[in-house]
Every structure is written in C-alpha cells, then in structure tokens.
Design an enzyme around this catalytic site. Sequence first.
Site, PDB file in Angstrom:
ATOM      1  N   SER A 178       0.821  -1.204   0.000  1.00  0.00           N
ATOM      2  CA  SER A 178       0.000   0.000   0.000  1.00  0.00           C
ATOM      3  C   SER A 178       0.863   1.266   0.000  1.00  0.00           C
ATOM      4  O   SER A 178       1.644   1.478  -0.921  1.00  0.00           O
ATOM      5  CB  SER A 178      -0.971  -0.034   1.187  1.00  0.00           C
ATOM      6  OG  SER A 178      -1.971   0.939   1.053  1.00  0.00           O
ATOM      7  N   ASP A 400      -8.206  -5.320  -6.331  1.00  0.00           N
ATOM      8  CA  ASP A 400      -8.051  -4.192  -5.410  1.00  0.00           C
ATOM      9  C   ASP A 400      -8.361  -2.902  -6.146  1.00  0.00           C
ATOM     10  O   ASP A 400      -7.975  -2.728  -7.300  1.00  0.00           O
ATOM     11  CB  ASP A 400      -6.614  -4.160  -4.884  1.00  0.00           C
ATOM     12  CG  ASP A 400      -6.321  -2.945  -4.017  1.00  0.00           C
ATOM     13  OD1 ASP A 400      -7.244  -2.488  -3.305  1.00  0.00           O
ATOM     14  OD2 ASP A 400      -5.173  -2.464  -4.034  1.00  0.00           O
ATOM     15  N   HIS A 457      -6.282  -6.117  -1.958  1.00  0.00           N
ATOM     16  CA  HIS A 457      -5.185  -5.272  -1.474  1.00  0.00           C
ATOM     17  C   HIS A 457      -4.223  -6.054  -0.589  1.00  0.00           C
ATOM     18  O   HIS A 457      -3.011  -5.873  -0.660  1.00  0.00           O
ATOM     19  CB  HIS A 457      -5.799  -4.107  -0.689  1.00  0.00           C
ATOM     20  CG  HIS A 457      -4.879  -2.972  -0.431  1.00  0.00           C
ATOM     21  ND1 HIS A 457      -4.380  -2.172  -1.437  1.00  0.00           N
ATOM     22  CD2 HIS A 457      -4.376  -2.465   0.732  1.00  0.00           C
ATOM     23  CE1 HIS A 457      -3.619  -1.234  -0.912  1.00  0.00           C
ATOM     24  NE2 HIS A 457      -3.587  -1.394   0.404  1.00  0.00           N
TER      25      HIS A 457
END
Length: 480
Positions: A178, A400, A457
């Site tokens: 991320s 994601d 994710h």
Amino acid sequence: MIRAAPPPLFLLLLLLLLLVSWASRGEAAPDQDEIQRLPGLAKQPSFRQYSGYLKGSGSKHLHYWFVESQKDPENSPVVLWLNGGPGCSSLDGLLTEHGPFLVQPDGVTLEYNPYSWNLIANVLYLESPAGVGFSYSDDKFYATNDTEVAQSNFEALQDFFRLFPEYKNNKLFLTGESYAGIYIPTLAVLVMQDPSMNLQGLAVGNGLSSYEQNDNSLVYFAYYHGLLGNRLWSSLQTHCCSQNKCNFYDNKDLECVTNLQEVARIVGNSGLNIYNLYAPCAGGVPSHFRYEKDTVVVQDLGNIFTRLPLKRMWHQALLRSGDKVRMDPPCTNTTAASTYLNNPYVRKALNIPEQLPQWDMCNFLVNLQYRRLYRSMNSQYLKLLSSQKYQILLYNGDVDMACNFMGDEWFVDSLNQKMEVQRRPWLVKYGDSGEQIAGFVKEFSHIAFLTIKGAGHMVPTDKPLAAFTMFSRFLNKQPY
C-alpha cells in the site's frame, strides 16, 4: 617447591574461544526483548521472536516484532515488512497476512499459519512512523513527511543490526504494501548508500507508486468492472478527455470534477469493498463516517483522488472540529487484532511500556498531518535500477481498487526498462487440483510486475499459497 605446569596450549585456545563466544553473545540478540511466552498459542513456537524498540530519528522509538526463520535463521535472509496508510500498523501484516500465527475472530486465540513468510526468512515487522501502533516519540510530535519517515526507518534499520549483529551479513530485502509503495523505495535509496547493509532487493504489494497513474487507471478499472453507468462514463469522456487522452487526476474542468466526485463516491463510499471488489464489506454498507460513543470513526485513508477539493475540505474540517477521531480502514474488521494487542498480558509479553495508549490499527492524526512530498516514485526506482544490483518486484492483487493493478503496471512500463520475459501466466500447484494460473507476470531487466488472480489489497490474506510461492521465488531468484 613444586611449580604447577603451564596449561596446555589447546586449553588456552579453548578459553580464548569461549571468551570470544561470550563477548559475541553479549552483542547479539537482546535478551530483554525476547518474547518468552506469547498468549493465545496452544503451543509456543520453536523459533525465537523478539519485540521491543528501535531508535528512529530524533526522539522516536519505533516498535518492532522480529520473528526468526523456521528454517536455518543464520543463513536465511532478513526481510523488513512495512504496512502503509500512511499511519497504519505493520502488525496487521503479521497477525492477518503472512506472520507465523494469525489472530482469530475471538481476539484471544492465535493459530499457526502454514504459509508464513518466516518459514524461509527472518522477518522484521516495524511499526512506522512514530505514533502508529506501539511506536512513539518522546516529544509527542507526530506530524511528519515522506523524507523524514525514510530517514527514521533507515536509522531504525541501522539500530536493528546493532542489536542483532549476527544478521548484518545476511541478505536484506525491503518489502511492504500500500503506502509502502512510497516508504520502501525512499528507504531503499538510503540503504543502497550504506555498504554495511547487504541489500539484495525490494518487493511492494499493491503499492502507491504514482498518484496520477493510480487515479487515471482507477476510473477505467471501475468502468470495465461494471461500476459506472454509461451516462457517467460518457460524461467523463466528454469533460475529462481530449485528443484521445484522459486526465482523471488533476483536471480543472468543473463538470469533470463533479463526475470524479461521483466516481470517488461509488468506489470508496457506496458500500463496495475498496480493498477487494468481490469481497463483502465487513459490518455492512458503511456511511462516510460513524459515531461510536464519543468518537468519530473515519474510513478514508486519503490516497485516491487526492486533488478533489471536497476530499481535502472534509479531513480539514474533522481536524478543526475538536471531536475525538479514530481511523479504521474501510470494510475491514480490525476488532480481533485490536482486542488481542490491547490485552494487558499480550502487551507485557511484547515488552510494551504500560503508559502507552491503546493500540489502534491506524492513527488518524498521523494520517491527516502527514505531508506527501512525492507524487511518483519514478526517480527512486530509476536510481535503484541504474545500479543493476537489486531485484525489484511490484505485485498486485487484481481486484483491489485502493491501489489497482493497472496503475502499477502502467508505472512499471513507464520506467522503460529492457523487456526480458513477455507477459505470461505464472502457475501455482494446488494439491489435487494440480497447477493453476495464479496470475500474470512480465519481467524487465532487474524489475518484474506480477498480478495475483482474485486477490485484493492484502494479497497474503486472500491468496496465501500464491503469495508464499511468489515470495519464495522472489527471494531465491527463481523464475516466477
């Protein structure tokens, strides 16, 4: 008078070796940080693990949890793991993704993870920046930025090798997820200048590599996954695009901005799970924020469509409101991890000072006050690639929306490196099902881009076997 005979030479040598061994142990892994007994496990692990603090820059104390490899720790690589946010804890990676044990829904029990990354590596989970999780600063000042965080993480890594000198010659890999798309390459540029660290490569999962490419690709992702109607898509094409090029990032056209506000609502605040389009939203369809007793709970980490005026106004209004605010990642149930890590017996086992506040998955003030200095990691990756020393992997779960695969693929393509292996499927063996397509990969000189089919994710949470297989091939420089 009878004189004692001098000790044999081999005894003197043996004594010398014992003294050297004793001295080296005195400088090795800190005994006071070793976790003696971890609550929640039916059986304590056979590998050693440590929890304590590393010195960041200034008066910062960054909490670490280090798990030694289950297979030959002396020769296994050291892998740093950072979660993102900015402002979210790397213990999420340990307890819910690829750590040796995963927290169960009761918030009390830990179960061993058959796909733990410490099966083949020594893994260092670092809570960063200060203010996140159990990390803190003596001055209680938690406003920071990309450059300061990179420097603080670098100093913490130096401190780690001071505390654990037995690992200073092991191969070192920097990994994360991320917003670690910013943390990892900015840190790597510092580490590559320190010859005492044996840096071999870096891997970033669903990373924020470029705000512009992330936003531009997300609109296409949303439309072609059936999230935007034809009317909205047609209006976006009319007002955000010209000469066969669309700008969904910082377009000044008012109609375009209005349309992008609607895209942002659909993707991030309509009840869809931004981290996994095909997974349910934990807790049901959320509102933009909610109240829990006297606390406002916010769920926007502020990484998509950051140039939209309403996004900035909303967070600044919260900061001025004086309300107590907590940040939770959207559509994610953090209760189990929070319950476990706030158990006083767990905190004691992890050597956490009693005066520290409760552990939260993400820190709102760290996130809101964070200054994002870089809009793209292009120059950092080009610097790393120019050395021709390091292997780099960018991998993405392909469902994601927070950091979608298309944006990261565009980013890797934009680095203009020599293509070595054309885009192809990569395979994982699933027991009786045999080999299956796990995703797609294309490889350039010293950098690869890889997707994990059906993962969101948090790739190791959604596809643990595929994630472990990818990780193993990455560490061992095997073809994907």
